[in-house]
Write an enzyme that holds these catalytic residues in place. Structure first.
Site, PDB file in Angstrom:
ATOM      1  N   THR A   1     -20.444  -2.361  33.616  1.00 13.28           N
ATOM      2  CA  THR A   1     -19.583  -1.788  32.579  1.00 13.28           C
ATOM      3  C   THR A   1     -20.141  -1.941  31.168  1.00 13.28           C
ATOM      4  OG1 THR A   1     -17.487  -2.188  31.415  1.00 13.28           O
ATOM      5  CG2 THR A   1     -18.308  -3.987  32.741  1.00 13.28           C
TER       6      THR A   1
ATOM      7  N   GLU B   1     -18.465  -2.971  28.852  1.00 14.49           N
ATOM      8  CA  GLU B   1     -17.903  -4.220  28.321  1.00 14.49           C
ATOM      9  C   GLU B   1     -18.963  -5.322  28.272  1.00 14.49           C
ATOM     10  OE1 GLU B   1     -14.737  -5.738  27.271  1.00 14.49           O
ATOM     11  OE2 GLU B   1     -14.536  -3.663  26.652  1.00 14.49           O
TER      12      GLU B   1
ATOM     13  N   TYR C   1     -13.778 -10.869  31.759  1.00 12.37           N
ATOM     14  CA  TYR C   1     -14.197  -9.686  32.535  1.00 12.37           C
ATOM     15  C   TYR C   1     -15.646  -9.324  32.211  1.00 12.37           C
ATOM     16  CZ  TYR C   1     -14.488  -4.700  33.799  1.00 12.37           C
ATOM     17  OH  TYR C   1     -14.889  -3.482  34.306  1.00 12.37           O
TER      18      TYR C   1
ATOM     19  N   LYS D   1     -18.841  -9.509  34.740  1.00 11.54           N
ATOM     20  CA  LYS D   1     -19.625  -8.311  35.083  1.00 11.54           C
ATOM     21  C   LYS D   1     -21.093  -8.491  34.693  1.00 11.54           C
ATOM     22  CE  LYS D   1     -16.746  -5.169  36.853  1.00 11.54           C
ATOM     23  NZ  LYS D   1     -16.993  -4.301  38.009  1.00 11.54           N
TER      24      LYS D   1
HETATM   25  P1  NAP Z   1      -9.165   0.371  39.154  1.00 14.48           P
HETATM   26  O1  NAP Z   1      -8.474   1.674  39.147  1.00 14.48           O
HETATM   27  O2  NAP Z   1      -8.533  -0.810  38.505  1.00 14.48           O
HETATM   28  O3  NAP Z   1      -9.484   0.010  40.679  1.00 14.48           O
HETATM   29  C1  NAP Z   1      -9.923  -1.271  41.047  1.00 14.48           C
HETATM   30  C2  NAP Z   1      -9.938  -1.368  42.557  1.00 14.48           C
HETATM   31  O4  NAP Z   1     -10.383  -2.670  42.926  1.00 14.48           O
HETATM   32  C3  NAP Z   1      -8.550  -1.188  43.220  1.00 14.48           C
HETATM   33  O5  NAP Z   1      -8.720  -0.497  44.417  1.00 14.48           O
HETATM   34  C4  NAP Z   1      -8.123  -2.629  43.487  1.00 14.48           C
HETATM   35  O6  NAP Z   1      -7.201  -2.735  44.538  1.00 14.48           O
HETATM   36  C5  NAP Z   1      -9.464  -3.229  43.876  1.00 14.48           C
HETATM   37  N1  NAP Z   1      -9.535  -4.683  43.777  1.00 14.48           N
HETATM   38  C6  NAP Z   1      -9.114  -5.485  42.762  1.00 14.48           C
HETATM   39  N2  NAP Z   1      -9.375  -6.769  43.044  1.00 14.48           N
HETATM   40  C7  NAP Z   1      -9.953  -6.795  44.261  1.00 14.48           C
HETATM   41  C8  NAP Z   1     -10.426  -7.835  45.114  1.00 14.48           C
HETATM   42  N3  NAP Z   1     -10.340  -9.116  44.761  1.00 14.48           N
HETATM   43  N4  NAP Z   1     -10.961  -7.487  46.302  1.00 14.48           N
HETATM   44  C9  NAP Z   1     -11.039  -6.190  46.685  1.00 14.48           C
HETATM   45  N5  NAP Z   1     -10.605  -5.156  45.929  1.00 14.48           N
HETATM   46  C10 NAP Z   1     -10.072  -5.469  44.734  1.00 14.48           C
HETATM   47  O7  NAP Z   1     -10.623   0.501  38.492  1.00 14.48           O
HETATM   48  P2  NAP Z   1     -11.543   1.803  38.302  1.00 14.48           P
HETATM   49  O8  NAP Z   1     -11.248   2.399  36.994  1.00 14.48           O
HETATM   50  O9  NAP Z   1     -11.480   2.624  39.541  1.00 14.48           O
HETATM   51  O10 NAP Z   1     -12.970   1.119  38.203  1.00 14.48           O
HETATM   52  C11 NAP Z   1     -13.793   0.964  39.361  1.00 14.48           C
HETATM   53  C12 NAP Z   1     -14.874  -0.060  39.077  1.00 14.48           C
HETATM   54  O11 NAP Z   1     -15.646   0.344  37.958  1.00 14.48           O
HETATM   55  C13 NAP Z   1     -14.364  -1.457  38.739  1.00 14.48           C
HETATM   56  O12 NAP Z   1     -15.281  -2.387  39.250  1.00 14.48           O
HETATM   57  C14 NAP Z   1     -14.384  -1.500  37.223  1.00 14.48           C
HETATM   58  O13 NAP Z   1     -14.532  -2.833  36.776  1.00 14.48           O
HETATM   59  C15 NAP Z   1     -15.636  -0.663  36.948  1.00 14.48           C
HETATM   60  N6  NAP Z   1     -15.640   0.059  35.673  1.00 14.48           N
HETATM   61  C16 NAP Z   1     -14.612   0.869  35.339  1.00 14.48           C
HETATM   62  C17 NAP Z   1     -14.654   1.593  34.158  1.00 14.48           C
HETATM   63  C18 NAP Z   1     -13.536   2.519  33.748  1.00 14.48           C
HETATM   64  O14 NAP Z   1     -13.478   2.847  32.556  1.00 14.48           O
HETATM   65  N7  NAP Z   1     -12.715   2.990  34.658  1.00 14.48           N
HETATM   66  C19 NAP Z   1     -15.795   1.486  33.331  1.00 14.48           C
HETATM   67  C20 NAP Z   1     -16.833   0.652  33.722  1.00 14.48           C
HETATM   68  C21 NAP Z   1     -16.758  -0.049  34.910  1.00 14.48           C
HETATM   69  P3  NAP Z   1      -5.622  -2.429  44.321  1.00 14.48           P
HETATM   70  O15 NAP Z   1      -5.503  -0.918  44.370  1.00 14.48           O
HETATM   71  O16 NAP Z   1      -4.982  -3.112  45.455  1.00 14.48           O
HETATM   72  O17 NAP Z   1      -5.265  -2.993  42.972  1.00 14.48           O
HETATM   73  O1  G4F Z   2      -7.812   1.132  27.997  1.00 10.77           O
HETATM   74  P1  G4F Z   2      -8.285  -0.259  27.800  1.00 10.77           P
HETATM   75  O2  G4F Z   2      -7.486  -1.350  28.392  1.00 10.77           O
HETATM   76  O3  G4F Z   2      -9.777  -0.274  28.325  1.00 10.77           O
HETATM   77  P2  G4F Z   2     -11.009  -1.247  28.013  1.00 10.77           P
HETATM   78  O4  G4F Z   2     -10.569  -2.576  27.539  1.00 10.77           O
HETATM   79  O5  G4F Z   2     -11.962  -0.497  27.149  1.00 10.77           O
HETATM   80  O6  G4F Z   2     -11.611  -1.434  29.483  1.00 10.77           O
HETATM   81  C1  G4F Z   2     -11.826  -0.310  30.334  1.00 10.77           C
HETATM   82  O7  G4F Z   2     -13.110   0.206  30.102  1.00 10.77           O
HETATM   83  C2  G4F Z   2     -14.198  -0.696  30.433  1.00 10.77           C
HETATM   84  C3  G4F Z   2     -15.497   0.030  30.100  1.00 10.77           C
HETATM   85  O8  G4F Z   2     -15.817  -0.172  28.755  1.00 10.77           O
HETATM   86  C4  G4F Z   2     -14.077  -1.022  31.903  1.00 10.77           C
HETATM   87  F1  G4F Z   2     -15.111  -1.833  32.273  1.00 10.77           F
HETATM   88  C5  G4F Z   2     -12.755  -1.699  32.194  1.00 10.77           C
HETATM   89  O9  G4F Z   2     -12.647  -1.933  33.595  1.00 10.77           O
HETATM   90  C6  G4F Z   2     -11.621  -0.770  31.769  1.00 10.77           C
HETATM   91  O10 G4F Z   2     -11.599   0.353  32.619  1.00 10.77           O
HETATM   92  O11 G4F Z   2      -8.431  -0.565  26.241  1.00 10.77           O
HETATM   93  C7  G4F Z   2      -9.179   0.271  25.385  1.00 10.77           C
HETATM   94  C8  G4F Z   2      -8.926  -0.152  23.959  1.00 10.77           C
HETATM   95  C9  G4F Z   2      -9.079  -1.659  23.738  1.00 10.77           C
HETATM   96  O12 G4F Z   2      -9.754  -1.887  22.542  1.00 10.77           O
HETATM   97  C10 G4F Z   2      -7.644  -2.173  23.623  1.00 10.77           C
HETATM   98  O13 G4F Z   2      -7.500  -3.323  22.802  1.00 10.77           O
HETATM   99  O14 G4F Z   2      -7.563   0.138  23.643  1.00 10.77           O
HETATM  100  C11 G4F Z   2      -6.972  -0.962  22.988  1.00 10.77           C
HETATM  101  N1  G4F Z   2      -5.535  -0.895  23.181  1.00 10.77           N
HETATM  102  C12 G4F Z   2      -4.634  -0.706  22.157  1.00 10.77           C
HETATM  103  N2  G4F Z   2      -3.398  -0.723  22.645  1.00 10.77           N
HETATM  104  C13 G4F Z   2      -4.839  -1.023  24.322  1.00 10.77           C
HETATM  105  C14 G4F Z   2      -3.486  -0.914  23.982  1.00 10.77           C
HETATM  106  N3  G4F Z   2      -5.254  -1.213  25.597  1.00 10.77           N
HETATM  107  C15 G4F Z   2      -4.293  -1.280  26.567  1.00 10.77           C
HETATM  108  N4  G4F Z   2      -4.679  -1.428  27.858  1.00 10.77           N
HETATM  109  N5  G4F Z   2      -2.949  -1.201  26.263  1.00 10.77           N
HETATM  110  C16 G4F Z   2      -2.499  -1.025  24.981  1.00 10.77           C
HETATM  111  O15 G4F Z   2      -1.292  -0.961  24.732  1.00 10.77           O
END
Ligand code: NAP
Ligand code: G4F
Length: 331
Positions: free
Chosen positions: A124, A126, A147, A151
């Site tokens: 990520t 992050e 987190y 990662k």
């Molecule tokens: P998500 O919607 O939160 O999905 C996470 C998945 O992981 C869910 O299926 C969850 O199961 C499962 N999980 C959580 N803890 C687990 C554990 N201990 N063992 C097995 N499964 C577990 O996340 P996403 O947006 O699809 O992201 C997918 C991956 O990409 C993650 O690794 C995330 O960190 C990474 N990532 C995401 C973003 C982003 O912006 N979306 C960016 C960079 C990296 P449940 O459905 O039961 O909760």
């Molecule tokens: O939507 P967020 O929670 O995503 P964040 O922290 O960027 O993380 C996501 O992207 C990462 C990749 O860069 C992934 F690795 C990670 O798994 C996840 O998918 O927050 C985005 C921004 C942050 O700066 C947060 O402080 O939005 C700000 N924010 C402001 N108000 C909020 C809120 N975030 C959340 N979740 N909820 C709020 O009410």
């Protein structure tokens, strides 16, 4: 038929990946046992003959080992994680166990039982934390949360197993990716859901945290395109995936509310409750490497993403209004 293992198949990215691969591959998905249904994102493919689901958890090494030893997959996508940055401050050790320890469980099982498996780990942006944008594979990594730290540990573990044991193991370093299936616990989903519900008279305000943070918001389909290019590449390597310019949370809210004919300032409130102990201020990708080496070409603009998310949340809000009206009729 080639085989694929996917952890996190009930999550946003995992569910899209399952859908994408099901017609050409036998897909084994790992899902967590939950006290209520957690398969909403994959219900439409739940009974597909090429999908086989198994209960499991990344923190349970024996469970992961048995799964890999049984499936011996051609490809393995590790998408499961505690993926919420703010929650990782509340559950730091669990996050380390699942997001880094879980990767050791996968890599060890592959090394011992299925060394020809191609492994992709979902890293990520992050990991870059407080580093200045734009961030590329060469940028210093300075994570700002349990987190991000977990990662980053996973990213180095993947490199270790690639270099030490010769496994085909790689990490995508993906920037934020969104879709209509994004959980509203993340800010884009929360804003789109909130604005749609306000438009339909279901809520009066939307309470957010830090509005100044900037992110590059991308579509999950473009990110999956990148992951597929990586896992099918000639050699394993780590790549930044992401394309859209960063904008602030505030600008994102402004765009969403104005698409619905509203001024965000009339509805958005700020509460400390949603602030994090450390914030990551600016994330913007430099994806030159994956574009030039693997020919990655993203398709979705930020506007496309917002339109898709808003359509979905307006549909859900209208459905909620109808249900409320039906309940009133019953009285
Ligand atoms: P998500 O919607 O939160 O999905 C996470 C998945 O992981 C869910 O299926 C969850 O199961 C499962 N999980 C959580 N803890 C687990 C554990 N201990 N063992 C097995 N499964 C577990 O996340 P996403 O947006 O699809 O992201 C997918 C991956 O990409 C993650 O690794 C995330 O960190 C990474 N990532 C995401 C973003 C982003 O912006 N979306 C960016 C960079 C990296 P449940 O459905 O039961 O909760
Ligand atoms: O939507 P967020 O929670 O995503 P964040 O922290 O960027 O993380 C996501 O992207 C990462 C990749 O860069 C992934 F690795 C990670 O798994 C996840 O998918 O927050 C985005 C921004 C942050 O700066 C947060 O402080 O939005 C700000 N924010 C402001 N108000 C909020 C809120 N975030 C959340 N979740 N909820 C709020 O009410």
């Amino acid at each position: 038929m080639k085989t694929v293992c996917i952890t996190g198949c009930t999550g946003q990215t995992g569910s899209y990946l399952c859908e994408r691969l099901l017609n050409d591959y036998k897909v084994y998905g790992l899902m967590r046992k939950s006290s209520s249904f957690n398969t909403e994102r994959i219900n439409h493919i739940f009974n597909h003959p090429n999908l086989e689901l198994m209960y499991g958890d990344l923190t349970d090494g024996s469970n992961i080992t048995n799964w890999i030893a049984k499936c011996k997959p051609d490809y393995f996508f590790n998408l499961g994680a505690l993926s919420h940055v703010k929650v990782s401050f509340d559950q730091p050790l669990y996050t380390l166990n699942a997001d880094a320890g879980g990767v050791i469980n996968c890599l060890e099982a592959i090394r011992l039982h299925s060394p020809n498996t191609r492994f992709l780990h979902a890293g990520t942006s992050e990991q870059f934390g407080s580093s200045s944008p734009p961030q590329s594979e060469k940028t210093e990594m300075a994570p700002q949360s349990p987190y991000g730290v977990s990662k980053l540990a996973a990213y180095w573990l993947v490199r270790n197993y690639r270099e030490g044991y010769g496994l085909f193991a790689c990490s995508s370093i993906s920037f934020n990716h969104e879709s209509k299936k994004r959980s509203p616990t993340f800010v884009t989903g929360k804003i789109c859901r909130g604005a749609a519900r306000i438009k339909c008279g279901l809520q009066n305000e939307l309470v957010l945290g830090n509005l100044k943070a900037k992110r590059s918001w991308n579509h999950v389909s473009d990110i999956i395109d990148g992951m597929l290019l990586m896992i099918n590449a000639e050699k394993p390597d780590d790549y930044v995936i992401g394309s859209n310019k960063m904008i602030s949370v505030e600008e994102f809210a402004e765009k969403v509310f104005s698409k619905l004919g509203m001024d965000w300032k009339d509805y958005v409130k700020v509460s400390e409750k949603y602030f994090r102990p450390n914030e990551v201020p600016n994330l913007e990708p430099d994806s030159t490497k994956i574009r030039t080496e693997l020919g990655w070409t993203p398709k979705y603009s930020l506007d496309d993403i917002i339109n898709e998310m808003l359509d979905e949340h307006m549909r859900l809000a209208k459905q909620e209004v109808l249900l409320k009206e039906e309940k009133l009729d019953e009285r």
